[in-house]
Design an enzyme around this catalytic site. Structure first.
Site, mmCIF file in Angstrom:
data_model
loop_
_atom_site.group_PDB
_atom_site.id
_atom_site.type_symbol
_atom_site.label_atom_id
_atom_site.label_comp_id
_atom_site.label_asym_id
_atom_site.label_seq_id
_atom_site.Cartn_x
_atom_site.Cartn_y
_atom_site.Cartn_z
ATOM 1 N N LEU B 13 57.687 -100.768 -88.670
ATOM 2 C CA LEU B 13 58.580 -100.627 -87.518
ATOM 3 C C LEU B 13 59.575 -99.515 -87.785
ATOM 4 O O LEU B 13 59.942 -99.271 -88.923
ATOM 5 C CB LEU B 13 59.329 -101.944 -87.279
ATOM 6 C CG LEU B 13 58.459 -103.122 -86.854
ATOM 7 C CD1 LEU B 13 59.330 -104.351 -86.649
ATOM 8 C CD2 LEU B 13 57.702 -102.816 -85.576
ATOM 9 N N CYS B 14 60.002 -98.885 -86.716
ATOM 10 C CA CYS B 14 60.942 -97.785 -86.843
ATOM 11 C C CYS B 14 62.196 -98.260 -87.555
ATOM 12 O O CYS B 14 62.615 -99.376 -87.308
ATOM 13 C CB CYS B 14 61.291 -97.235 -85.464
ATOM 14 S SG CYS B 14 59.933 -96.208 -84.900
ATOM 15 N N PRO B 15 62.785 -97.484 -88.418
ATOM 16 C CA PRO B 15 62.448 -96.080 -88.674
ATOM 17 C C PRO B 15 61.474 -95.852 -89.823
ATOM 18 O O PRO B 15 61.372 -94.721 -90.290
ATOM 19 C CB PRO B 15 63.811 -95.492 -89.015
ATOM 20 C CG PRO B 15 64.480 -96.593 -89.780
ATOM 21 C CD PRO B 15 64.009 -97.880 -89.160
#
Ligand code: SF4
Lengths: 349, 80
Positions: B13-15
């Site tokens: 998942l970001c980042p």
């Protein structure tokens, strides 16, 4: 022509770091941003997980700030090193499990270690801190503690409240003009908003509690429950990510259910199906659930009844639930959905 | 000769996809290309933004079976 002085700015993605950086850029300093990812940062995840947020533009605020300012941004993964900050904060926790003061010291320390590296060669560090902004970590007394314990000392400049603090090296040496810095203090956000307007910034992020999930009470409660149930405070990235997803129900100390609340979460939890036991109603539409812990056979039946309660068969006399083991074996069980009255509110973590 | 590499950023998942991209690019040189494969739609926004601010160029974006493939060309600036 002399080469400009170089500063590293701690970019959280909020308004304060945006303004602090802009002030220094406007003084002709070369600034680059640094952002630390602890695993608890608010950025992104919930947007990615929860479908209802999908309409919202999914942006990373730190990247957005860097782009507005036209500066480079270095995002650094500190997930492992951060564990010690969270587990053993010398200065204690804030209102929840947020070790803000230790966190600040850690981040400034990491930033300075990075900044003084031979290939980077920066001259000083800036943060968007404001005296009195946060009751525990941003006070007049904590400012020198952060500077000292991080090792940045007088090379740590806070442009938004510099006038309320003794001059730092960049000011003394004349790299920046102290007169053009600010003397903000307290919790009032109006001066920052006015300055943002002056600079022409709109659409900036204004996080309410803080920059990470640790300031959030429900999140901290789930983390405390995880530690208590395991008898250890060790954690992996997946553990702390899963605390952001779904309904967490712990009917007994030896296991917990994570039940998806909507499609985005279902999709996300399915990504863990080869690591956890999962269950889903098959006779009726319903959520997917995951089991964390070590349940007995009876516990599994209780789990199935709870999951059935959250599906469309909640009022049926019998619902068929399928279990899937991490290795892919499937078994089916017919159960009676748990009655609302039997779902102990204390089970909700 | 320029090189083409692939980066598996699935399930991150970001980042994290951006961090992995950034770290990978540090080992690459100007003109090399990299395809990052992600499952977090946030990466569709974050990786191009990161490329813009660090002077790399996104040359292709595709969605195949719920996976997002972003291909970029490493820019001329020093990697860090
Ligand atoms: S809110 Fe979270 S990231 Fe921000 S200073 Fe506190 S502990 Fe650190």
């Amino acid at each position: 022509m002399t080469t400009p002085r170089r500063a590293v700015s701690l970019i959280s993605g909020g308004l304060d770091s945006l303004l602090a950086t802009k002030i220094i850029l406007d003084q002709g300093i070369h600034v680059e941003g640094i952002n630390f990812y602890t695993g608890f940062c608010v950025e992104g995840h919930t947007h990615a997980i929860r479908k209802k947020d999908k309409q919202k533009e999914k942006r990373n605020n730190a990247l957005w700030v860097a782009e507005q300012l036209g500066i480079k941004l270095h995002i650094i993964d500190v997930i492992d090193e951060y564990k010690d900050v969270l587990l053993n904060p010398k200065h204690g926790y804030g209102q929840n499990l947020n070790p803000c003061l230790d966190c600040k010291i850690f981040m400034v320390n990491k930033a300075q270690a990075w900044a003084w590296m031979e290939e980077n060669q920066f001259d000083f560090i800036i943060t968007g801190e404001v005296i009195g902004q946060r009751p525990k970590s941003q006070r007049k007394e904590t400012m020198p503690i952060i500077a000292r314990e991080s090792g940045a000392d007088d090379r740590l400049l806070r442009p938004l409240c510099a006038k309320n603090l003794p001059p730092t090296k960049p000011e003394v040496e004349g790299w920046v003009d102290r007169e053009k810095l600010y003397g903000f203090h307290g919790r009032n956000r109006k001066p920052q908003m006015a300055l943002a307007a002056e600079f022409g910034f709109t659409d900036y992020a204004q996080p309410a509690g803080g920059c990470c999930f640790l300031t959030d009470k429900p999140y901290s409660d789930k983390l405390a429950d995880l530690w208590q149930s395991r008898g250890s405070r060790e954690y992996e990235l997946d553990d702390i990510m899963l605390l952001k997803v779904g309904r967490h129900i712990r009917p007994k100390s030896n296991f917990k259910l994570i039940i998806s609340r909507e499609e985005g979460e279902t999709h996300y939890l399915k990504g863990y199906k080869n690591e956890y036991l999962t269950l889903q109603t098959i006779s009726h539409n319903g959520p997917i659930a995951m089991i964390d812990g070590d349940p007995s056979e009876d516990d599994l039946l209780l789990a199935a009844r709870i999951v059935a309660r959250y599906g469309q068969g909640r009022d049926a006399t019998q619902v068929e639930v399928e279990f899937r083991s991490p290795t892919g074996e499937r078994t089916q069980h017919k159960v009676m959905p748990l009655a609302a009255a039997d779902l102990n509110p204390e089970w909700h973590v | 000769m320029s090189e083409h590499l692939e980066l598996n950023a699935r399930r991150l998942l970001c980042p994290m996809p951006v961090i992995r991209t950034q770290d990978k690019i540090k080992q690459m040189t100007h003109g090399d290309t990299l395809t990052v494969i992600c499952t977090d739609p946030g990466a569709l926004n974050d990786i191009p933004t990161w490329c813009r601010i660090n002077q790399h160029r996104v040359i292709r974006q595709e969605t195949i079976n719920d996976e997002y493939l972003i291909t970029l060309e490493v820019g001329p600036s020093a990697p860090n």
